[in-house]
Design a protein around this motif. Structure first.
Motif, PDB file in Angstrom:
ATOM      1  N   ALA A  33       0.804  -1.210   0.000  1.00  0.00           N
ATOM      2  CA  ALA A  33       0.000   0.000   0.000  1.00  0.00           C
ATOM      3  C   ALA A  33       0.841   1.266   0.000  1.00  0.00           C
ATOM      4  CB  ALA A  33      -0.951  -0.002   1.201  1.00  0.00           C
ATOM      5  N   VAL A  34       1.880   1.290   0.771  1.00  0.00           N
ATOM      6  CA  VAL A  34       2.636   2.532   0.914  1.00  0.00           C
ATOM      7  C   VAL A  34       4.088   2.402   0.486  1.00  0.00           C
ATOM      8  CG1 VAL A  34       1.152   3.295   2.780  1.00  0.00           C
ATOM      9  CG2 VAL A  34       3.210   2.023   3.332  1.00  0.00           C
ATOM     10  N   GLY A  35       4.462   1.243  -0.004  1.00  0.00           N
ATOM     11  CA  GLY A  35       5.812   1.090  -0.510  1.00  0.00           C
ATOM     12  C   GLY A  35       6.740   0.491   0.516  1.00  0.00           C
ATOM     13  N   SER A  36       7.827  -0.066   0.031  1.00  0.00           N
ATOM     14  CA  SER A  36       8.765  -0.753   0.907  1.00  0.00           C
ATOM     15  C   SER A  36       9.444   0.198   1.878  1.00  0.00           C
ATOM     16  CB  SER A  36       9.812  -1.485   0.076  1.00  0.00           C
ATOM     17  OG  SER A  36      10.519  -0.571  -0.748  1.00  0.00           O
ATOM     18  N   ALA A  37       9.618   1.464   1.494  1.00  0.00           N
ATOM     19  CA  ALA A  37      10.265   2.415   2.395  1.00  0.00           C
ATOM     20  C   ALA A  37       9.420   2.624   3.641  1.00  0.00           C
ATOM     21  CB  ALA A  37      10.503   3.747   1.676  1.00  0.00           C
ATOM     22  N   ALA A  38       8.113   2.808   3.452  1.00  0.00           N
ATOM     23  CA  ALA A  38       7.225   3.006   4.600  1.00  0.00           C
ATOM     24  C   ALA A  38       7.169   1.751   5.459  1.00  0.00           C
ATOM     25  CB  ALA A  38       5.826   3.377   4.117  1.00  0.00           C
ATOM     26  N   ALA A  39       7.132   0.590   4.800  1.00  0.00           N
ATOM     27  CA  ALA A  39       7.127  -0.661   5.559  1.00  0.00           C
ATOM     28  C   ALA A  39       8.409  -0.790   6.372  1.00  0.00           C
ATOM     29  CB  ALA A  39       6.983  -1.847   4.613  1.00  0.00           C
ATOM     30  N   GLY A  40       9.525  -0.338   5.791  1.00  0.00           N
ATOM     31  CA  GLY A  40      10.788  -0.378   6.523  1.00  0.00           C
ATOM     32  C   GLY A  40      10.773   0.527   7.730  1.00  0.00           C
ATOM     33  N   VAL A  41      10.127   1.686   7.604  1.00  0.00           N
ATOM     34  CA  VAL A  41      10.005   2.603   8.745  1.00  0.00           C
ATOM     35  C   VAL A  41       9.188   1.953   9.850  1.00  0.00           C
ATOM     36  CG1 VAL A  41       9.013   4.786   9.529  1.00  0.00           C
ATOM     37  CG2 VAL A  41      10.318   4.701   7.404  1.00  0.00           C
ATOM     38  N   ILE A  42       8.079   1.335   9.471  1.00  0.00           N
ATOM     39  CA  ILE A  42       7.219   0.661  10.453  1.00  0.00           C
ATOM     40  C   ILE A  42       8.013  -0.407  11.203  1.00  0.00           C
ATOM     41  CG2 ILE A  42       5.250  -0.898  10.702  1.00  0.00           C
ATOM     42  CD1 ILE A  42       3.935   0.639   8.382  1.00  0.00           C
ATOM     43  N   GLY A  43       8.744  -1.241  10.428  1.00  0.00           N
ATOM     44  CA  GLY A  43       9.536  -2.293  11.064  1.00  0.00           C
ATOM     45  C   GLY A  43      10.673  -1.747  11.898  1.00  0.00           C
ATOM     46  N   GLY A  44      11.307  -0.678  11.410  1.00  0.00           N
ATOM     47  CA  GLY A  44      12.408  -0.079  12.156  1.00  0.00           C
ATOM     48  C   GLY A  44      11.960   0.498  13.483  1.00  0.00           C
ATOM     49  N   LEU A  45      10.828   1.196  13.476  1.00  0.00           N
ATOM     50  CA  LEU A  45      10.301   1.747  14.730  1.00  0.00           C
ATOM     51  C   LEU A  45       9.893   0.634  15.687  1.00  0.00           C
ATOM     52  CD1 LEU A  45       8.153   4.714  13.370  1.00  0.00           C
ATOM     53  CD2 LEU A  45      10.265   4.870  14.708  1.00  0.00           C
ATOM     54  N   ALA A  46       9.326  -0.439  15.146  1.00  0.00           N
ATOM     55  CA  ALA A  46       8.954  -1.583  15.988  1.00  0.00           C
ATOM     56  C   ALA A  46      10.182  -2.183  16.653  1.00  0.00           C
ATOM     57  CB  ALA A  46       8.228  -2.633  15.155  1.00  0.00           C
ATOM     58  N   THR A  47      11.275  -2.312  15.870  1.00  0.00           N
ATOM     59  CA  THR A  47      12.516  -2.866  16.405  1.00  0.00           C
ATOM     60  C   THR A  47      13.075  -1.990  17.521  1.00  0.00           C
ATOM     61  OG1 THR A  47      13.072  -3.970  14.330  1.00  0.00           O
ATOM     62  CG2 THR A  47      14.889  -3.466  15.819  1.00  0.00           C
ATOM     63  N   LEU A  48      13.137  -0.688  17.279  1.00  0.00           N
ATOM     64  CA  LEU A  48      13.649   0.229  18.293  1.00  0.00           C
ATOM     65  C   LEU A  48      12.800   0.189  19.549  1.00  0.00           C
ATOM     66  CD1 LEU A  48      14.541   3.315  16.073  1.00  0.00           C
ATOM     67  CD2 LEU A  48      16.150   1.768  17.210  1.00  0.00           C
ATOM     68  N   PHE A  49      11.499   0.152  19.381  1.00  0.00           N
ATOM     69  CA  PHE A  49      10.575   0.113  20.511  1.00  0.00           C
ATOM     70  C   PHE A  49      10.788  -1.143  21.348  1.00  0.00           C
ATOM     71  CE2 PHE A  49       6.101  -0.764  22.018  1.00  0.00           C
ATOM     72  CZ  PHE A  49       6.112   0.187  23.024  1.00  0.00           C
ATOM     73  N   ALA A  50      10.839  -2.297  20.683  1.00  0.00           N
ATOM     74  CA  ALA A  50      10.997  -3.565  21.393  1.00  0.00           C
ATOM     75  C   ALA A  50      12.331  -3.613  22.138  1.00  0.00           C
ATOM     76  CB  ALA A  50      10.885  -4.729  20.414  1.00  0.00           C
ATOM     77  N   SER A 305       3.437  -0.092  14.400  1.00  0.00           N
ATOM     78  CA  SER A 305       4.797  -0.336  14.899  1.00  0.00           C
ATOM     79  C   SER A 305       4.763  -0.779  16.359  1.00  0.00           C
ATOM     80  CB  SER A 305       5.646   0.929  14.751  1.00  0.00           C
ATOM     81  OG  SER A 305       5.862   1.248  13.401  1.00  0.00           O
ATOM     82  N   GLY A 306       3.893  -0.153  17.144  1.00  0.00           N
ATOM     83  CA  GLY A 306       3.783  -0.538  18.546  1.00  0.00           C
ATOM     84  C   GLY A 306       3.319  -1.970  18.711  1.00  0.00           C
ATOM     85  N   ARG A 307       2.321  -2.355  17.923  1.00  0.00           N
ATOM     86  CA  ARG A 307       1.816  -3.734  18.017  1.00  0.00           C
ATOM     87  C   ARG A 307       2.859  -4.725  17.526  1.00  0.00           C
ATOM     88  NH1 ARG A 307      -3.643  -4.560  18.532  1.00  0.00           N
ATOM     89  NH2 ARG A 307      -2.967  -6.696  18.962  1.00  0.00           N
ATOM     90  N   LEU A 308       3.565  -4.363  16.463  1.00  0.00           N
ATOM     91  CA  LEU A 308       4.611  -5.250  15.961  1.00  0.00           C
ATOM     92  C   LEU A 308       5.739  -5.364  16.987  1.00  0.00           C
ATOM     93  CD1 LEU A 308       5.915  -6.973  13.817  1.00  0.00           C
ATOM     94  CD2 LEU A 308       6.697  -4.886  12.660  1.00  0.00           C
ATOM     95  N   GLY A 309       6.082  -4.256  17.647  1.00  0.00           N
ATOM     96  CA  GLY A 309       7.112  -4.306  18.680  1.00  0.00           C
ATOM     97  C   GLY A 309       6.723  -5.228  19.816  1.00  0.00           C
ATOM     98  N   THR A 310       5.457  -5.182  20.217  1.00  0.00           N
ATOM     99  CA  THR A 310       4.975  -6.076  21.270  1.00  0.00           C
ATOM    100  C   THR A 310       5.060  -7.526  20.821  1.00  0.00           C
ATOM    101  OG1 THR A 310       3.491  -4.369  22.124  1.00  0.00           O
ATOM    102  CG2 THR A 310       2.990  -6.655  22.718  1.00  0.00           C
ATOM    103  N   TRP A 311       4.700  -7.785  19.572  1.00  0.00           N
ATOM    104  CA  TRP A 311       4.786  -9.148  19.065  1.00  0.00           C
ATOM    105  C   TRP A 311       6.228  -9.638  19.047  1.00  0.00           C
ATOM    106  CZ3 TRP A 311       7.041 -11.440  14.725  1.00  0.00           C
ATOM    107  CH2 TRP A 311       6.652 -12.765  14.497  1.00  0.00           C
ATOM    108  N   LEU A 312       7.169  -8.785  18.673  1.00  0.00           N
ATOM    109  CA  LEU A 312       8.582  -9.184  18.665  1.00  0.00           C
ATOM    110  C   LEU A 312       9.039  -9.624  20.048  1.00  0.00           C
ATOM    111  CD1 LEU A 312      10.109  -6.345  16.445  1.00  0.00           C
ATOM    112  CD2 LEU A 312       9.893  -8.764  15.829  1.00  0.00           C
ATOM    113  N   LEU A 313       8.505  -9.006  21.079  1.00  0.00           N
ATOM    114  CA  LEU A 313       8.881  -9.364  22.445  1.00  0.00           C
ATOM    115  C   LEU A 313       8.334 -10.722  22.871  1.00  0.00           C
ATOM    116  CD1 LEU A 313       8.231  -5.911  24.151  1.00  0.00           C
ATOM    117  CD2 LEU A 313      10.469  -6.965  23.796  1.00  0.00           C
ATOM    118  N   THR A 314       7.251 -11.127  22.247  1.00  0.00           N
ATOM    119  CA  THR A 314       6.549 -12.324  22.709  1.00  0.00           C
ATOM    120  C   THR A 314       6.710 -13.535  21.799  1.00  0.00           C
ATOM    121  OG1 THR A 314       4.522 -11.604  21.578  1.00  0.00           O
ATOM    122  CG2 THR A 314       4.804 -10.906  23.862  1.00  0.00           C
TER     123      THR A 314
END
Length: 418
Positions: A33-50, A305-314
């Motif tokens: 939907a928003v391109g790989s760059a945006a998806a990378g931002v979402i994943g990057g923020l999730a990683t930093l958060f976790a 990103s927040g939900r993905l970060g929580t999933w990474l922890l679990t």
């Protein structure tokens, strides 16, 4: 990020979250939907958060300008800018010179809104040259040792799985075989618990102020990552074993913030859980799902990103990203969902304006299990500074509640001496 051992939570009680398939779909959908760059931002923020959640923080920032140290007819006072933090009522610490300096501050004595400054009483300078300091930070830990409270104590070593964990032992009197075991929170150390020693001492209890894995005092394990209570409880379980070896018959667990999550895990999973008579919890982490959602929101982390970060922890897939040696069972730490499983009398002290651990979770837990949970609400305290804002109210609430607990017989134990 929490600790659970032998009481698995029924699947019907677990907080449901997106599984790996759902997250894969989300990631692919975001990418399409928003391109790989945006998806990378979402994943990057999730990683930093976790990572941030489970990694002990660096040295705190000295974010308060120290304008002057002056002498007044009232005594020494420090001049600070007017901010939301500096204007709060109560007693606080002022750390300076890279935490090598420490002063104890009292109430605001004067305030000039025109100049944007205020003065606070300097109760004592414990170490360092406050007059030479230009920046510092305010904190809740106003004491550096039990000696600051006029209490006799000894430094002891509690055997834990990775070695020895230092603790302060303060002898009791009329109820010396009941031990108050005090557990600090995330990003803190034993100093956080010192404020509770006078209440425990006046109640005649023996106190043990403990350290636990990865807190900077106790041994480092699990890649130095926090378990949010899921791993740390084992060190507190060891502390109870130490107390029993020294003559303790039963214990009262005190916990601040993540220390509250640890105490709840001990009461639920410890081999010594039948010895746990009561819990006194200050700003406790009773539901990490709510805490993580709240923290993501106030830090402006996108919901996905927040939900993905929580999933990474679990999930096991997140271990390489978070540095955890095992995924965290956050459902075991959700005591709002598990409210009916809390069988130990519990006192919660929590400020309504807590900006780290939502007050609503404590209120919901108390509402769901009023037979076991008593809630005392504070205001203006923020996170775990209820005692700082109103020490008399905090001391009286804990003292009165403990007395009510001691007056009631404990199943399987003889009544405690008065």
């Amino acid at each position: 990020m929490t600790q659970r051992n032998d009481s698995p939570v029924p699947s019907s009680k677990r907080r449901k979250g997106p599984g790996p398939v759902a997250w894969t779909f989300l990631g692919l959908g975001a990418g399409a939907a928003v391109g790989s760059a945006a998806a990378g931002v979402i994943g990057g923020l999730a990683t930093l958060f976790a990572r941030e959640v489970v990694t002990p923080g660096k040295a705190p920032v000295e974010d308060v300008e120290i304008l002057a140290l002056i002498s007044t007819p009232r005594g020494q006072e420090v001049v600070l800018p007017v901010t939301q933090e500096t204007t709060k009522p109560g007693t606080y610490s002022l750390w300076f010179d890279g935490d090598r300096g420490h002063a104890r501050l009292g109430e605001v004595t004067e305030r000039s809104d025109a100049e944007g400054t205020l003065q606070r009483e300097v109760i004592t300078v414990d170490r360092g040259d406050l007059g030479a300091a230009r920046r510092g930070r305010l904190g809740g830990n106003v004491y550096l040792s039990p000696a600051d409270l006029g209490l006799d104590f000894s430094e002891v070593q509690v055997p834990v799985s990775a070695g020895q964990a230092p603790a302060w032992l303060i002898p009791g009197s009329t109820r010396s075989d009941t031990w108050a075991i005090m557990i600090h929170g995330r990003g803190a150390n034993r100093l956080e618990a010192l404020r509770a020693l006078p209440v425990a001492h006046d109640a005649g209890l023996t106190s043990l102020v403990v350290s636990y894995r990865n807190d900077g005092d106790a041994p480092e394990v699990n890649n130095g990552r926090y378990g949010l209570g899921t791993t740390e409880w084992r060190d507190v379980d060891s502390a109870i074993g130490y107390a029993i070896s020294q003559g303790a018959r039963d214990v009262v667990l005190f916990g601040w913030s993540m220390g509250g999550a640890i105490a709840l895990q001990v009461a639920d999973r410890s081999q010594h859980r039948t010895r746990v008579q009561a819990l006194v919890l200050d700003g406790p982490a009773v539901n990490w799902f709510d805490i993580l959602e709240h923290q993501a929101k106030i830090n402006k982390i996108p919901y996905v990103s927040g939900r993905l970060g929580t999933w990474l922890l679990t999930h096991p897939w997140g271990k390489k990203i978070t540095g955890l040696t095992a995924p965290l069972d956050l459902a075991s730490l959700d005591w709002v969902s598990r409210a009916e499983q809390l069988r130990v009398p519990t006192l919660i002290l929590h400020s309504k304006d807590d900006d780290f651990v939502p007050f609503a979770s404590s209120a919901e837990l108390a509402a769901k299990n009023p037979a076991k949970v008593d809630l005392v609400a504070f205001t203006q305290a923020g996170h775990v500074r209820e005692w700082n804002v109103d020490p008399k109210a905090w001391d009286d609430a804990v003292s009165d509640w403990l007395e009510s607990m001691f007056a009631a017989p404990i199943p399987g134990l003889a009544p405690l001496p008065r």
